[in-house]
Design a protein around this motif. Structure first.
Motif, PDB file in Angstrom:
ATOM      1  N   ASP A  39      30.269  41.192  44.309  1.00  0.00           N
ATOM      2  CA  ASP A  39      31.551  41.473  44.958  1.00  0.00           C
ATOM      3  C   ASP A  39      32.036  42.877  44.605  1.00  0.00           C
ATOM      4  O   ASP A  39      31.744  43.403  43.519  1.00  0.00           O
ATOM      5  CB  ASP A  39      32.607  40.464  44.510  1.00  0.00           C
ATOM      6  CG  ASP A  39      32.435  39.100  45.171  1.00  0.00           C
ATOM      7  OD1 ASP A  39      31.825  39.039  46.249  1.00  0.00           O
ATOM      8  OD2 ASP A  39      32.921  38.106  44.603  1.00  0.00           O
ATOM      9  N   ASN A 112      34.568  42.572  55.889  1.00  0.00           N
ATOM     10  CA  ASN A 112      34.087  41.691  54.811  1.00  0.00           C
ATOM     11  C   ASN A 112      33.423  42.427  53.645  1.00  0.00           C
ATOM     12  O   ASN A 112      32.656  41.821  52.890  1.00  0.00           O
ATOM     13  CB  ASN A 112      33.120  40.639  55.350  1.00  0.00           C
ATOM     14  CG  ASN A 112      33.770  39.702  56.357  1.00  0.00           C
ATOM     15  OD1 ASN A 112      34.993  39.519  56.352  1.00  0.00           O
ATOM     16  ND2 ASN A 112      32.962  39.122  57.229  1.00  0.00           N
ATOM     17  N   SER A 115      36.330  42.237  48.235  1.00  0.00           N
ATOM     18  CA  SER A 115      36.764  40.902  47.808  1.00  0.00           C
ATOM     19  C   SER A 115      38.125  40.905  47.128  1.00  0.00           C
ATOM     20  O   SER A 115      38.784  39.861  47.051  1.00  0.00           O
ATOM     21  CB  SER A 115      35.736  40.298  46.842  1.00  0.00           C
ATOM     22  OG  SER A 115      34.478  40.168  47.456  1.00  0.00           O
ATOM     23  N   ARG A 116      38.544  42.048  46.602  1.00  0.00           N
ATOM     24  CA  ARG A 116      39.845  42.110  45.927  1.00  0.00           C
ATOM     25  C   ARG A 116      40.361  43.544  45.943  1.00  0.00           C
ATOM     26  O   ARG A 116      39.582  44.494  45.845  1.00  0.00           O
ATOM     27  CB  ARG A 116      39.750  41.631  44.483  1.00  0.00           C
ATOM     28  CG  ARG A 116      41.085  41.643  43.718  1.00  0.00           C
ATOM     29  CD  ARG A 116      40.929  41.169  42.276  1.00  0.00           C
ATOM     30  NE  ARG A 116      40.475  39.778  42.237  1.00  0.00           N
ATOM     31  CZ  ARG A 116      40.151  39.150  41.106  1.00  0.00           C
ATOM     32  NH1 ARG A 116      40.202  39.792  39.954  1.00  0.00           N
ATOM     33  NH2 ARG A 116      39.760  37.879  41.152  1.00  0.00           N
ATOM     34  N   LYS A 149      37.340  40.326  52.760  1.00  0.00           N
ATOM     35  CA  LYS A 149      36.645  39.073  53.034  1.00  0.00           C
ATOM     36  C   LYS A 149      37.655  37.942  53.218  1.00  0.00           C
ATOM     37  O   LYS A 149      38.766  38.000  52.677  1.00  0.00           O
ATOM     38  CB  LYS A 149      35.725  38.719  51.858  1.00  0.00           C
ATOM     39  CG  LYS A 149      34.495  39.581  51.705  1.00  0.00           C
ATOM     40  CD  LYS A 149      33.648  39.048  50.559  1.00  0.00           C
ATOM     41  CE  LYS A 149      32.353  39.818  50.436  1.00  0.00           C
ATOM     42  NZ  LYS A 149      31.506  39.286  49.323  1.00  0.00           N
ATOM     43  N   ALA A 152      39.984  36.733  50.280  1.00  0.00           N
ATOM     44  CA  ALA A 152      40.159  37.859  49.358  1.00  0.00           C
ATOM     45  C   ALA A 152      41.576  37.882  48.802  1.00  0.00           C
ATOM     46  O   ALA A 152      42.501  37.279  49.361  1.00  0.00           O
ATOM     47  CB  ALA A 152      39.859  39.167  50.071  1.00  0.00           C
TER      48      ALA A 152
END
Length: 216
Positions: A39, A112, A115-116, A149, A152
């Motif tokens: 990620d 996508n 993730s953060r 994503k 997320a």
């Protein structure tokens, strides 16, 4: 205080293996840049690098990208990363730093890819006519949604109450749900907080840090 332009800063950044200055070339290909399928966590406004470097040391299975506008600031972040990894006798392989204006972020990442997002103590832009410049405003949140994503998270810290309250509404308006919220992070039950340079300084002055996690 306005930083004086340091003309040696850009050459030092360009000579660094984990600084990316042609970031627009890698849209949709950031996992290839890191050479793994881990990620990717993104810090918007990484400052002098304390937060991102400690996260990367503690989480070698996560890729981190830090963005800041000023070369002079990013040089400090680059040196912080180098020093921390050297002390741990580790190679810098899960951090990339990018000098750029955050307003162009959607041109750097594709669907996508992230993730953060971390947003730590961004400019509160208190005047109403400037609110759209806030990194948590719906204008920016809609940009982030183009490359976040499903599921997320955005982790947001500030010491500005008006910004914190307004941001809660921005997140809800853009379809995020808030899974954690506190008006006093350091007295909350939240564990494993990593403090930024700004946070360390102003906590010592008695200022409270407000924190939330917004889920997409």
């Amino acid at each position: 205080m306005r930083l004086r332009k340091k003309h040696w800063a850009r050459p030092e950044l360009e000579a660094c293996s984990f600084v990316v200055t042609n970031q627009y070339d890698f849209k949709g290909r950031w996992l290839q840049v890191f050479g793994n399928n881990n990620d990717i966590y993104l810090e918007l406004g990484c400052g002098r690098g304390k937060f991102i470097s400690e996260n990367a040391i503690n989480n070698p299975d996560i890729n981190y990208i830090g963005i800041d506008l000023k070369d002079e600031v990013l040089v400090a972040a680059k040196r912080t990363v180098e020093e921390k990894f050297k002390r741990e006798n580790k190679e810098v392989n899960n951090i990339k730093l990018i000098p750029m204006e955050i307003a162009f972020i959607e041109n750097v990442f594709d669907k996508n890819e992230i993730s953060r997002i971390y947003i730590n103590f961004c400019n509160p832009w208190p005047k109403l006519r400037h609110n759209k410049r806030r990194l948590t405003h719906t204008v920016f949140l809609n940009r982030y949604k183009k490359f976040l994503k499903p599921g997320a998270q955005i982790w947001f810290k500030t010491d500005d109450t008006d910004l914190f309250n307004d941001s809660q509404e921005y997140f809800k308006e853009c379809g995020f749900s808030i899974s954690y919220l506190t008006y006093d992070l350091h007295k909350s039950d939240f564990k494993n907080n990593i403090m930024t340079e700004y946070e360390t300084k102003f906590t010592s002055m008695g200022l409270k840090t407000m924190f939330l996690i917004a889920n997409l």
